[in-house]
Scaffold this motif. Structure first.
Motif, PDB file in Angstrom:
ATOM      1  N   ASP A 249      11.378   1.513  -4.706  1.00 36.73           N
ATOM      2  CA  ASP A 249      10.523   2.225  -5.645  1.00 36.73           C
ATOM      3  C   ASP A 249      11.233   2.294  -6.996  1.00 36.73           C
ATOM      4  O   ASP A 249      12.246   2.992  -7.120  1.00 36.73           O
ATOM      5  CB  ASP A 249      10.255   3.629  -5.084  1.00 36.73           C
ATOM      6  CG  ASP A 249       9.234   4.405  -5.861  1.00 36.73           C
ATOM      7  OD1 ASP A 249       8.469   3.805  -6.620  1.00 36.73           O
ATOM      8  OD2 ASP A 249       9.197   5.639  -5.691  1.00 36.73           O
TER       9      ASP A 249
ATOM     10  N   CYS B  62       2.893   4.790  -5.166  1.00 48.62           N
ATOM     11  CA  CYS B  62       3.372   4.104  -6.363  1.00 48.62           C
ATOM     12  C   CYS B  62       2.378   4.394  -7.480  1.00 48.62           C
ATOM     13  O   CYS B  62       1.273   3.831  -7.499  1.00 48.62           O
ATOM     14  CB  CYS B  62       3.492   2.603  -6.118  1.00 48.62           C
ATOM     15  SG  CYS B  62       4.150   1.699  -7.545  1.00 48.62           S
TER      16      CYS B  62
ATOM     17  N   GLU C 112       8.545  -7.385  -5.327  1.00 49.80           N
ATOM     18  CA  GLU C 112       8.435  -6.302  -6.306  1.00 49.80           C
ATOM     19  C   GLU C 112       7.323  -6.637  -7.305  1.00 49.80           C
ATOM     20  O   GLU C 112       7.248  -7.753  -7.809  1.00 49.80           O
ATOM     21  CB  GLU C 112       9.752  -6.130  -7.052  1.00 49.80           C
ATOM     22  CG  GLU C 112       9.700  -4.974  -8.027  1.00 49.80           C
ATOM     23  CD  GLU C 112      10.973  -4.827  -8.839  1.00 49.80           C
ATOM     24  OE1 GLU C 112      11.282  -3.704  -9.223  1.00 49.80           O
ATOM     25  OE2 GLU C 112      11.640  -5.859  -9.096  1.00 49.80           O
TER      26      GLU C 112
ATOM     27  N   ARG D 205       6.804   0.270 -10.392  1.00 51.44           N
ATOM     28  CA  ARG D 205       7.014  -0.931  -9.587  1.00 51.44           C
ATOM     29  C   ARG D 205       7.437  -0.540  -8.178  1.00 51.44           C
ATOM     30  O   ARG D 205       8.084   0.487  -7.996  1.00 51.44           O
ATOM     31  CB  ARG D 205       8.156  -1.779 -10.169  1.00 51.44           C
ATOM     32  CG  ARG D 205       7.925  -2.279 -11.539  1.00 51.44           C
ATOM     33  CD  ARG D 205       9.162  -3.084 -12.023  1.00 51.44           C
ATOM     34  NE  ARG D 205       8.781  -3.913 -13.128  1.00 51.44           N
ATOM     35  CZ  ARG D 205       8.170  -5.089 -13.029  1.00 51.44           C
ATOM     36  NH1 ARG D 205       7.900  -5.588 -11.844  1.00 51.44           N
ATOM     37  NH2 ARG D 205       7.829  -5.778 -14.092  1.00 51.44           N
ATOM     38  N   HIS D 206       7.093  -1.415  -7.222  1.00 51.53           N
ATOM     39  CA  HIS D 206       7.593  -1.196  -5.867  1.00 51.53           C
ATOM     40  C   HIS D 206       7.581  -2.495  -5.070  1.00 51.53           C
ATOM     41  O   HIS D 206       7.020  -3.500  -5.492  1.00 51.53           O
ATOM     42  CB  HIS D 206       6.804  -0.085  -5.148  1.00 51.53           C
ATOM     43  CG  HIS D 206       5.421  -0.461  -4.761  1.00 51.53           C
ATOM     44  ND1 HIS D 206       4.795   0.061  -3.662  1.00 51.53           N
ATOM     45  CD2 HIS D 206       4.518  -1.314  -5.303  1.00 51.53           C
ATOM     46  CE1 HIS D 206       3.577  -0.438  -3.552  1.00 51.53           C
ATOM     47  NE2 HIS D 206       3.384  -1.268  -4.544  1.00 51.53           N
ATOM     48  N   SER D 207       8.230  -2.419  -3.917  1.00 49.60           N
ATOM     49  CA  SER D 207       8.332  -3.531  -2.984  1.00 49.60           C
ATOM     50  C   SER D 207       8.479  -2.933  -1.590  1.00 49.60           C
ATOM     51  O   SER D 207       8.919  -1.790  -1.448  1.00 49.60           O
ATOM     52  CB  SER D 207       9.562  -4.376  -3.324  1.00 49.60           C
ATOM     53  OG  SER D 207       9.766  -5.389  -2.361  1.00 49.60           O
TER      54      SER D 207
END
Length: 109
Positions: free
Chosen positions: A69, A84, A48, A89-91
């Motif tokens: 997300d 994004c 993340e 934030r994202h992963s």
């Protein structure tokens, strides 16, 4: 300009952004913008991270996994695109039994 990922040397990045295992990538960077083709093997992830000065567009070309997300997990698979925005934030996690291949663009804003 044509960016030919097939002629670029692959780079293996362990624990990318604090993720699990490793990501294999072929990356174009002009000093400002990044465009890459990445592969996550089963169980691998991109940790993340916050896009505080840019955004990211990610397009899955093969496989499936989970996009996280802003802390909310969603399944993502071949043919789907994730966005994004700046300030979020994202992963990405490969939760499948096969490789997860994607293209990503990170334009400077």
């Amino acid at each position: 300009m044509i960016i030919d990922f097939n002629t670029m040397e692959a780079t293996v990045i362990p624990n990318f952004k604090g993720g699990e295992k490793e990501m294999t990538t072929r990356m174009f960077w002009d000093g400002t913008n990044r465009i890459l083709r990445g592969i996550l093997l089963p169980g691998a992830s991109i940790g993340e991270h916050l896009h505080d000065v840019n955004c990211e567009i990610l397009f899955v070309v093969d496989g499936e996994g989970t996009l996280i997300d802003d802390g909310v997990p969603s399944p993502i698979s071949k043919g789907q695109c994730a966005y994004c925005p700046k300030g979020h934030r994202h992963s990405l996690v490969n939760t499948s039994d096969g490789p997860l291949e994607f293209y990503a663009a990170v334009p400077d804003q």
